[in-house]
Design a protein around this motif. Structure first.
Motif, PDB file in Angstrom:
ATOM      1  N   ALA A  93       0.842  -1.209   0.000  1.00 19.71           N
ATOM      2  CA  ALA A  93       0.000   0.000   0.000  1.00 19.71           C
ATOM      3  C   ALA A  93       0.874   1.254   0.000  1.00 19.71           C
ATOM      4  O   ALA A  93       0.568   2.244  -0.690  1.00 19.71           O
ATOM      5  N   ARG A  94       1.970   1.240   0.750  1.00 20.27           N
ATOM      6  CA  ARG A  94       2.882   2.401   0.770  1.00 20.27           C
ATOM      7  C   ARG A  94       3.448   2.652  -0.621  1.00 20.27           C
ATOM      8  O   ARG A  94       3.551   3.797  -1.055  1.00 20.27           O
ATOM      9  N   MET A  95       3.828   1.556  -1.292  1.00 15.54           N
ATOM     10  CA  MET A  95       4.361   1.707  -2.649  1.00 15.54           C
ATOM     11  C   MET A  95       3.322   2.364  -3.565  1.00 15.54           C
ATOM     12  O   MET A  95       3.619   3.310  -4.292  1.00 15.54           O
ATOM     13  N   GLN A  96       2.082   1.870  -3.470  1.00 16.26           N
ATOM     14  CA  GLN A  96       1.036   2.417  -4.347  1.00 16.26           C
ATOM     15  C   GLN A  96       0.713   3.864  -3.983  1.00 16.26           C
ATOM     16  O   GLN A  96       0.437   4.701  -4.858  1.00 16.26           O
ATOM     17  N   GLN A  97       0.774   4.176  -2.673  1.00 15.89           N
ATOM     18  CA  GLN A  97       0.555   5.576  -2.264  1.00 15.89           C
ATOM     19  C   GLN A  97       1.621   6.485  -2.880  1.00 15.89           C
ATOM     20  O   GLN A  97       1.311   7.562  -3.386  1.00 15.89           O
ATOM     21  N   MET A  99       3.470   6.012  -5.539  1.00 13.98           N
ATOM     22  CA  MET A  99       3.270   6.140  -6.995  1.00 13.98           C
ATOM     23  C   MET A  99       2.123   7.111  -7.293  1.00 13.98           C
ATOM     24  O   MET A  99       2.218   7.946  -8.203  1.00 13.98           O
ATOM     25  N   ALA A 100       1.048   7.022  -6.518  1.00 15.27           N
ATOM     26  CA  ALA A 100      -0.113   7.897  -6.759  1.00 15.27           C
ATOM     27  C   ALA A 100       0.214   9.347  -6.403  1.00 15.27           C
ATOM     28  O   ALA A 100      -0.228  10.280  -7.087  1.00 15.27           O
ATOM     29  N   ILE A 101       0.999   9.547  -5.337  1.00 19.61           N
ATOM     30  CA  ILE A 101       1.401  10.920  -4.983  1.00 19.61           C
ATOM     31  C   ILE A 101       2.231  11.519  -6.119  1.00 19.61           C
ATOM     32  O   ILE A 101       2.045  12.679  -6.499  1.00 19.61           O
ATOM     33  N   ILE A 102       3.140  10.708  -6.661  1.00 18.14           N
ATOM     34  CA  ILE A 102       3.969  11.204  -7.776  1.00 18.14           C
ATOM     35  C   ILE A 102       3.074  11.594  -8.954  1.00 18.14           C
ATOM     36  O   ILE A 102       3.200  12.681  -9.513  1.00 18.14           O
ATOM     37  N   ASP A 103       2.148  10.700  -9.324  1.00 17.82           N
ATOM     38  CA  ASP A 103       1.261  10.974 -10.462  1.00 17.82           C
ATOM     39  C   ASP A 103       0.370  12.190 -10.225  1.00 17.82           C
ATOM     40  O   ASP A 103       0.211  13.042 -11.097  1.00 17.82           O
ATOM     41  N   SER A 104      -0.233  12.237  -9.043  1.00 19.04           N
ATOM     42  CA  SER A 104      -1.306  13.217  -8.823  1.00 19.04           C
ATOM     43  C   SER A 104      -0.824  14.544  -8.263  1.00 19.04           C
ATOM     44  O   SER A 104      -1.471  15.567  -8.494  1.00 19.04           O
ATOM     45  N   TYR A 105       0.290  14.542  -7.508  1.00 23.96           N
ATOM     46  CA  TYR A 105       0.666  15.771  -6.793  1.00 23.96           C
ATOM     47  C   TYR A 105       2.100  16.247  -7.026  1.00 23.96           C
ATOM     48  O   TYR A 105       2.393  17.414  -6.768  1.00 23.96           O
ATOM     49  N   LEU A 106       3.015  15.354  -7.447  1.00 25.82           N
ATOM     50  CA  LEU A 106       4.423  15.773  -7.582  1.00 25.82           C
ATOM     51  C   LEU A 106       4.800  16.123  -9.021  1.00 25.82           C
ATOM     52  O   LEU A 106       5.514  17.093  -9.264  1.00 25.82           O
ATOM     53  N   TYR A 107       4.328  15.301  -9.959  1.00 28.06           N
ATOM     54  CA  TYR A 107       4.763  15.467 -11.357  1.00 28.06           C
ATOM     55  C   TYR A 107       4.445  16.873 -11.873  1.00 28.06           C
ATOM     56  O   TYR A 107       5.301  17.515 -12.483  1.00 28.06           O
ATOM     57  N   ALA A 108       3.237  17.351 -11.636  1.00 25.24           N
ATOM     58  CA  ALA A 108       2.838  18.647 -12.229  1.00 25.24           C
ATOM     59  C   ALA A 108       3.711  19.801 -11.730  1.00 25.24           C
ATOM     60  O   ALA A 108       4.291  20.527 -12.550  1.00 25.24           O
ATOM     61  N   PRO A 109       3.859  20.008 -10.389  1.00 24.70           N
ATOM     62  CA  PRO A 109       4.702  21.144 -10.003  1.00 24.70           C
ATOM     63  C   PRO A 109       6.177  20.948 -10.327  1.00 24.70           C
ATOM     64  O   PRO A 109       6.853  21.902 -10.737  1.00 24.70           O
ATOM     65  N   VAL A 110       6.685  19.722 -10.176  1.00 23.03           N
ATOM     66  CA  VAL A 110       8.136  19.535 -10.347  1.00 23.03           C
ATOM     67  C   VAL A 110       8.522  19.469 -11.829  1.00 23.03           C
ATOM     68  O   VAL A 110       9.396  20.221 -12.276  1.00 23.03           O
ATOM     69  N   ILE A 111       7.893  18.561 -12.581  1.00 25.90           N
ATOM     70  CA  ILE A 111       8.275  18.441 -14.004  1.00 25.90           C
ATOM     71  C   ILE A 111       7.520  19.477 -14.832  1.00 25.90           C
ATOM     72  O   ILE A 111       8.122  20.234 -15.602  1.00 25.90           O
ATOM     73  N   GLY A 112       6.197  19.507 -14.647  1.00 23.57           N
ATOM     74  CA  GLY A 112       5.362  20.385 -15.488  1.00 23.57           C
ATOM     75  C   GLY A 112       5.702  21.853 -15.333  1.00 23.57           C
ATOM     76  O   GLY A 112       5.533  22.636 -16.275  1.00 23.57           O
ATOM     77  N   THR A 113       6.167  22.259 -14.156  1.00 19.95           N
ATOM     78  CA  THR A 113       6.500  23.678 -13.980  1.00 19.95           C
ATOM     79  C   THR A 113       8.000  23.899 -13.747  1.00 19.95           C
ATOM     80  O   THR A 113       8.669  24.530 -14.572  1.00 19.95           O
ATOM     81  N   ILE A 147       5.801  11.988   0.715  1.00 17.45           N
ATOM     82  CA  ILE A 147       6.593  10.787   0.387  1.00 17.45           C
ATOM     83  C   ILE A 147       7.613  10.535   1.504  1.00 17.45           C
ATOM     84  O   ILE A 147       7.813   9.390   1.924  1.00 17.45           O
ATOM     85  N   GLU A 148       8.219  11.609   2.011  1.00 16.99           N
ATOM     86  CA  GLU A 148       9.180  11.483   3.124  1.00 16.99           C
ATOM     87  C   GLU A 148       8.540  10.755   4.316  1.00 16.99           C
ATOM     88  O   GLU A 148       9.166   9.914   4.962  1.00 16.99           O
ATOM     89  N   ALA A 149       7.285  11.086   4.589  1.00 16.33           N
ATOM     90  CA  ALA A 149       6.595  10.481   5.744  1.00 16.33           C
ATOM     91  C   ALA A 149       6.313   8.990   5.521  1.00 16.33           C
ATOM     92  O   ALA A 149       6.152   8.242   6.491  1.00 16.33           O
ATOM     93  N   LEU A 150       6.250   8.566   4.260  1.00 17.65           N
ATOM     94  CA  LEU A 150       5.897   7.172   3.957  1.00 17.65           C
ATOM     95  C   LEU A 150       7.116   6.295   3.702  1.00 17.65           C
ATOM     96  O   LEU A 150       7.027   5.072   3.758  1.00 17.65           O
ATOM     97  N   THR A 151       8.249   6.914   3.405  1.00 21.51           N
ATOM     98  CA  THR A 151       9.398   6.138   2.939  1.00 21.51           C
ATOM     99  C   THR A 151      10.269   5.629   4.084  1.00 21.51           C
ATOM    100  O   THR A 151      10.315   6.232   5.162  1.00 21.51           O
ATOM    101  N   VAL A 152      10.961   4.512   3.809  1.00 17.11           N
ATOM    102  CA  VAL A 152      12.034   4.051   4.679  1.00 17.11           C
ATOM    103  C   VAL A 152      13.306   4.792   4.252  1.00 17.11           C
ATOM    104  O   VAL A 152      14.050   5.311   5.072  1.00 17.11           O
TER     105      VAL A 152
END
Ligand SMILES: N[C@@H](CCC(=O)N[C@@H](CS)C(=O)NCC(=O)O)C(=O)O
Length: 210
Positions: A93-97, A99-113, A147-152
């Motif tokens: 579940a952490r892995m899927q979270q 991936m979803a954070i990257i898709d939904s919340y990280l990609y747009a500000p970091v790559i897109g902008t 992501i920091e809060a979820l990662t090892v």
């Protein structure tokens, strides 16, 4: 024998995500260029494979799969014997979270902008839009700190084994780390900083993201 063909622009982060998995698994595949910078992804031929005109698309014999999370999940099952997904339900579940954070919340500000404004716009002779960059910093930080809060984070996002979540985040960091905003945005994320020191040196990362 199954024939795998990956369609996409080699410098695309999502194409690199799939290639990291394929290369780490040691699987044979063909890479067919679809250039998103000259509109090839909007050709009728490509839209027949991917109705949204994004890259990558994976062709598996006569079947076509699009959406990177679906492609990587499929490949993890059929070429990697599930070794890039944790069996523990919570870790999965952490892995899927992540991936979803990257898709939904990280990609747009970091790559897109930030990456587009700092690296792509100047490479084409333009001036970065500082107001767009400033507006992207807070959402990028929120996503990264989630992501920091979820990662090892040691050495991989979910611990001792590399997973699809690492394959999602590495290609973004390849570009993001070249921007002046990187240090500010990652300042409160020591586990992700340590993770990046490790994974940026992996041979598979150097091969796919060179
Ligand atoms: N949801 C898609 C996103 C893929 C994506 O955004 N790819 C970018 C390149 S990294 C793209 O195709 N951009 C071209 C465009 O938007 O026209 C996935 O998971 O595969």
């Amino acid at each position: 024998m199954t024939q795998l063909t990956l369609y996409g622009t080699p410098i695309s982060t999502y194409v690199r995500t799939v290639r990291l998995l394929l290369e780490q698994a040691g699987t044979d595949y063909d890479l067919e260029s679809v250039d998103i910078f000259n509109g090839e992804n909007q050709s009728a031929e490509y839209l027949a494979k991917h109705p949204f005109g994004k890259v990558p698309t994976l062709q598996v014999d006569e079947e076509v799969i699009y959406e990177t999370s679906a492609i990587t999940g499929y490949l993890d099952s059929v070429v990697a014997n599930h070794k890039f997904s944790p069996t523990d339900p919570l870790a999965r579940a952490r892995m899927q979270q992540i991936m979803a954070i990257i898709d939904s919340y990280l990609y747009a500000p970091v790559i897109g902008t930030i990456v587009i404004q700092r690296l792509i716009v100047p490479s084409q002779g333009g001036q970065p839009d500082e107001s767009k960059i400033q507006a992207a910093i807070a959402p990028a930080k929120t996503a990264l700190e989630a992501i920091e809060a979820l990662t090892v984070g040691s050495p991989y996002l979910l611990g001792s084994e590399i997973s699809i979540a690492d394959f999602f985040l590495v290609p973004i960091f390849i570009y993001f780390s070249q921007t002046p905003e990187f240090n500010t945005i990652t300042a409160q994320s020591p586990k992700i900083q340590a993770w990046w020191q490790e994974v940026s040196q992996l041979p598979v990362v150097k091969k796919v993201c060179a």
